[in-house]
Write a protein that holds these residues in place. Structure first.
Motif, PDB file in Angstrom:
ATOM      1  N   UNK A  97     -12.196  73.273   1.223  1.00  0.00           N
ATOM      2  CA  UNK A  97     -10.823  73.799   1.352  1.00  0.00           C
ATOM      3  C   UNK A  97      -9.794  72.927   0.633  1.00  0.00           C
ATOM      4  N   UNK A  98     -10.252  72.091  -0.346  1.00  0.00           N
ATOM      5  CA  UNK A  98      -9.294  71.264  -1.076  1.00  0.00           C
ATOM      6  C   UNK A  98      -8.317  72.146  -1.839  1.00  0.00           C
ATOM      7  N   UNK A  99      -7.149  71.613  -2.099  1.00  0.00           N
ATOM      8  CA  UNK A  99      -6.073  72.366  -2.734  1.00  0.00           C
ATOM      9  C   UNK A  99      -6.220  72.418  -4.248  1.00  0.00           C
ATOM     10  N   UNK A 100      -6.737  71.346  -4.853  1.00  0.00           N
ATOM     11  CA  UNK A 100      -6.880  71.263  -6.308  1.00  0.00           C
ATOM     12  C   UNK A 100      -8.203  70.588  -6.647  1.00  0.00           C
ATOM     13  N   UNK A 101      -8.830  71.053  -7.708  1.00  0.00           N
ATOM     14  CA  UNK A 101      -9.989  70.375  -8.293  1.00  0.00           C
ATOM     15  C   UNK A 101      -9.777  70.354  -9.795  1.00  0.00           C
ATOM     16  N   UNK A 102     -10.065  69.209 -10.415  1.00  0.00           N
ATOM     17  CA  UNK A 102      -9.832  69.078 -11.862  1.00  0.00           C
ATOM     18  C   UNK A 102     -11.049  68.481 -12.540  1.00  0.00           C
ATOM     19  N   UNK A 103     -11.464  69.104 -13.651  1.00  0.00           N
ATOM     20  CA  UNK A 103     -12.441  68.541 -14.573  1.00  0.00           C
ATOM     21  C   UNK A 103     -11.677  67.940 -15.741  1.00  0.00           C
ATOM     22  N   UNK A 104     -12.203  66.854 -16.299  1.00  0.00           N
ATOM     23  CA  UNK A 104     -11.523  66.143 -17.385  1.00  0.00           C
ATOM     24  C   UNK A 104     -12.469  65.894 -18.543  1.00  0.00           C
ATOM     25  N   UNK A 105     -11.897  65.830 -19.741  1.00  0.00           N
ATOM     26  CA  UNK A 105     -12.609  65.342 -20.922  1.00  0.00           C
ATOM     27  C   UNK A 105     -11.732  64.277 -21.561  1.00  0.00           C
ATOM     28  N   UNK A 106     -12.320  63.100 -21.766  1.00  0.00           N
ATOM     29  CA  UNK A 106     -11.622  61.979 -22.399  1.00  0.00           C
ATOM     30  C   UNK A 106     -12.378  61.561 -23.645  1.00  0.00           C
ATOM     31  N   UNK A 107     -11.662  60.985 -24.606  1.00  0.00           N
ATOM     32  CA  UNK A 107     -12.269  60.409 -25.798  1.00  0.00           C
ATOM     33  C   UNK A 107     -12.220  58.892 -25.705  1.00  0.00           C
ATOM     34  N   UNK A 108     -13.338  58.233 -26.051  1.00  0.00           N
ATOM     35  CA  UNK A 108     -13.371  56.769 -26.101  1.00  0.00           C
ATOM     36  C   UNK A 108     -13.692  56.323 -27.518  1.00  0.00           C
TER      37      UNK A 108
END
Length: 152
Positions: free
Chosen positions: A141-152
């Motif tokens: 029941x979380x309000x937000x979920x986020x997937x991320x892509x980062x460059x290193x």
């Protein structure tokens, strides 16, 4: 700019990385790209902000939830690469917002995450592509979920 000094300046302390809640890697590196699995507004795996935006939660509470997702992602990244200064840029965010029927302001909720990343990494490095999607239900029941892509 040293990311850890910036976090200190913003009075931000990274939380402990969230415990795994399934069979997946919190961060998967493919060449110079880091894919961060969906992060929620949790502390030690316990939801801090639950409910749907537009019903139990306000846009501002949703933005705060998005910020907590960013902090959990950065915590996982720190554990994976050892130094957040290695991050060249934020490539993309995929933001899921638990939304009440008729709520269509998901991009405003996602701004909570985007603004924090911009504040930490600067506009050039910290602002990437983004999608904001309304979801009927999210895990726990979380309000937000986020997937991320980062460059290193």
């Amino acid at each position: 700019m040293d990311i850890y000094k910036k976090l200190e300046e913003l009075q931000i302390t990274l939380p402990a990385p969230p415990p795994l809640a399934g069979i997946f890697k919190p961060v998967k590196q493919v060449e110079n790209m880091l894919y961060v699995s969906g992060q929620g507004p949790t502390e030690n795996g316990v939801p801090l902000i639950a409910g749907k935006v537009g019903k139990e939660r306000t846009i501002e509470e949703g933005q705060h939830a998005a910020r907590l997702c960013v902090l959990n992602a950065l915590s996982n990244l720190h554990r994976h690469i050892g130094d957040l200064n290695k991050i060249k840029s934020v490539v993309k965010l995929l933001v899921f917002v638990a939304s009440a029927e008729g709520f269509g302001r998901q991009p405003e909720v996602a701004n909570g995450a985007s603004q924090l990343l911009s504040d930490i990494f600067g506009e050039e490095r910290g602002v990437g592509a983004r999608s904001a999607i309304g979801a009927n239900e999210l895990p726990g029941d979380i309000t937000v979920e986020i997937e991320f892509i980062f460059e290193v």
